[in-house]
Design an enzyme around this catalytic site. Structure first.
Site, PDB file in Angstrom:
ATOM      1  N   TYR A 200       0.820  -1.209   0.000  1.00  0.00           N
ATOM      2  CA  TYR A 200       0.000   0.000   0.000  1.00  0.00           C
ATOM      3  C   TYR A 200       0.857   1.263   0.000  1.00  0.00           C
ATOM      4  O   TYR A 200       1.961   1.254   0.527  1.00  0.00           O
ATOM      5  CB  TYR A 200      -0.905   0.029   1.229  1.00  0.00           C
TER       6      TYR A 200
ATOM      7  N   GLY B 196     -16.486   0.510  -2.973  1.00  0.00           N
ATOM      8  CA  GLY B 196     -17.337   1.694  -3.027  1.00  0.00           C
ATOM      9  C   GLY B 196     -18.590   1.527  -3.862  1.00  0.00           C
ATOM     10  O   GLY B 196     -19.481   2.378  -3.818  1.00  0.00           O
TER      11      GLY B 196
ATOM     12  N   GLY C 207     -23.430   3.270  -4.044  1.00  0.00           N
ATOM     13  CA  GLY C 207     -24.224   3.831  -5.134  1.00  0.00           C
ATOM     14  C   GLY C 207     -23.570   4.981  -5.863  1.00  0.00           C
ATOM     15  O   GLY C 207     -24.132   5.518  -6.824  1.00  0.00           O
ATOM     16  N   LYS C 208     -22.349   5.361  -5.442  1.00  0.00           N
ATOM     17  CA  LYS C 208     -21.746   6.562  -6.026  1.00  0.00           C
ATOM     18  C   LYS C 208     -21.297   6.390  -7.464  1.00  0.00           C
ATOM     19  O   LYS C 208     -21.023   7.381  -8.152  1.00  0.00           O
ATOM     20  CB  LYS C 208     -20.580   7.044  -5.175  1.00  0.00           C
TER      21      LYS C 208
END
Length: 350
Positions: free
Chosen positions: A53, A243, A247-248
Site C-alpha cells: 500500500y 465503493g 451507489g456513487k
C-alpha cells in the site's frame, strides 16, 4: 464496540478493523492521523495495512501507508499497545517488489524487517501473506475455466508453504511478529497450512482476509464454515465492493478523487451491468429501512455467521463515521428478507 477472538491467538479484536490502503495516495498524513485517533477513541483496536500500500500499487506508492502509520507511532509510542497491528507481505508478480519473486521463508524475514522499519515499531501482531504463490480464484477469477487447479504441482506448493512457515517461525522466535494469517487464499490453502503446522510443530494460521460483500459472497458457506470449525478468524475486505455498494458509481458516475477514477491493476472488474442493477435494488432496500447504502451493506456483512472483524476503509472522516455507525445498527427480519430477495436475483453480479 464489540470484540471477538482473533482465531486461537488469545487476542480479542474489534468487530471493526480500520483499513488503510488509501493512505499515501487518496489520503495524506494528516488525514490518516485523524482517522487513527477517531477509530481508537471509538473502540477500534485493529488496524490493517500492507507493504504494497497505498493503492493502486505502483513503485512510487509502495510502502507509503506503512510509513504513514510509522510516522504516527513515532509521535505516539506509548499508544502502540492500544491496538493489534496487521500488515502483509506482497505475493509474486510485481517486479519492483523483490523482482516479483515468490514468497519464501527468506523473503518473509526480509519483508518483516523492512515493514518494522517503516512502521517504526518493534513487533507486528498479525503478519499476513497478501496472496499465495499459486493462482487462486480471487479478483474476479472465480469462474470455471479462468484458472486451472490440475496443472499445479501440489508437492511443490506444499514445500513452498513449509518453507514460509519456517521463515514465519524465525520471525516469531525473534519477537518480530506474534501471529500469522492469510489473504486471498482458499479452503485448501488454509487446511494445508494447518496440516503442515501440526505435522512440523510450526506456527498455526490465525486468520484469513478475503473479499466479501453483498456483491461477492463466494466464501459463503464453504470456506467460512471451515474457518469457524478450525478457529481461523474470517476478515472480510472490500465489504462495500470498492465503493460500488454506496451507489456513487451508478449511471457511470465517477466522483472526483474516488477509487474508480484511479488506474486498477486488474481493471475495474466490478463495473458490470448486473452490478448496476443489484446496487440500485440494494439502495431501494436501504431507503425503505432507514439506512444509508453503506450502512446497509456493512450491517449485513457484520451479521453474517462466521464473520469475525470487517475491514473498512474511508477517504474522509465523515465516511469513517458513517461506516462505523453501521456496526451499531441491527437489520430487522424484514430488512434481511428484502436484502435476500435482491441477493437471490443477483447472486454473482461480477
Amino acid at each position: 464496540m464489540k470484540y471477538v477472538p482473533l482465531g486461537r491467538t488469545g487476542l480479542d479484536v474489534s468487530r471493526v478493523c480500520l483499513g488503510t490502503m488509501t493512505w499515501g495516495t487518496q489520503n495524506n498524513q494528516a488525514d490518516a492521523d485523524v482517522q487513527i485517533e477517531y477509530a481508537l477513541a471509538n473502540g477500534v483496536n485493529f488496524i490493517d495495512t500492507a507493504e504494497m500500500y497505498s493503492v493502486p500499487p505502483t513503485p512510487e506508492s509502495y510502502g507509503k501507508t506503512e510509513t504513514i502509520i510509522g510516522n504516527w507511532l513515532s509521535r505516539n509510542p506509548s499508544r502502540r499497545k492500544e491496538f493489534v497491528l496487521a500488515t502483509k507481505i506482497a505475493g509474486p508478480g510485481m517486479k519492483y517488489v523483490r523482482n516479483g519473486s515468490n514468497i519464501s521463508g527468506k523473503t518473509v524475514i526480509e519483508a518483516v524487517d523492512a515493514s518494522l522499519k517503516r512502521l517504526q515499531t518493534d513487533y507486528i501482531d498479525l503478519y499476513q501473506l497478501h496472496w499465495p504463490n499459486r493462482s487462486t480464484p480471487h479478483f474476479a477469477k472465480h469462474f470455471p475455466g479462468v484458472i486451472s487447479f490440475t496443472d499445479v504441482d501440489r508437492d511443490e506448493q506444499s514445500a513452498q508453504m513449509l518453507d514460509i512457515l519456517q521463515g514465519l517461525e524465525t520471525c516469531i522466535k525473534a519477537g518480530k511478529i506474534r501471529h500469522f494469517g492469510l489473504s486471498d487464499d482458499t479452503t485448501w490453502g488454509i487446511n494445508e497450512f494447518i496440516r503442515l503446522s501440526d505435522k512440523h510443530g510450526l506456527p498455526r494460521v490465525a486468520s484469513i482476509q478475503n473479499e466479501f460483500s453483498l456483491l461477492h459472497t463466494k466464501d459463503w458457506p464453504y470456506l467460512i464454515e471451515n474457518c469457524v470449525h478450525e478457529e481461523v478468524a474470517y476478515l472480510p475486505w472490500s465489504p462495500l465492493a470498492a465503493g460500488a455498494l454506496t451507489g456513487k458509481y451508478l449511471g457511470e458516475s465517477r466522483p472526483e478523487g474516488s477509487r474508480w477514477t484511479y488506474a486498477q491493476r486488474n481493471g475495474i472488474f466490478r463495473d458490470t451491468a448486473l452490478v448496476e442493477k443489484a446496487v440500485s435494488a440494494y439502495l431501494d432496500v436501504a431507503k425503505k429501512h432507514g439506512f444509508t447504502p453503506a450502512q446497509l451493506a456493512l450491517a449485513w456483512c457484520d451479521q453474517v455467521d462466521g464473520v469475525s472483524s470487517t475491514i473498512i476503509g474511508a477517504t474522509s472522516l465523515e465516511q469513517l463515521k458513517e461506516d462505523m455507525s453501521a456496526f451499531d445498527m441491527a437489520l430487522s427480519e424484514d430488512a434481511l428478507k428484502d436484502v435476500m430477495s435482491v441477493f437471490k436475483e443477483y447472486p454473482v453480479p461480477f
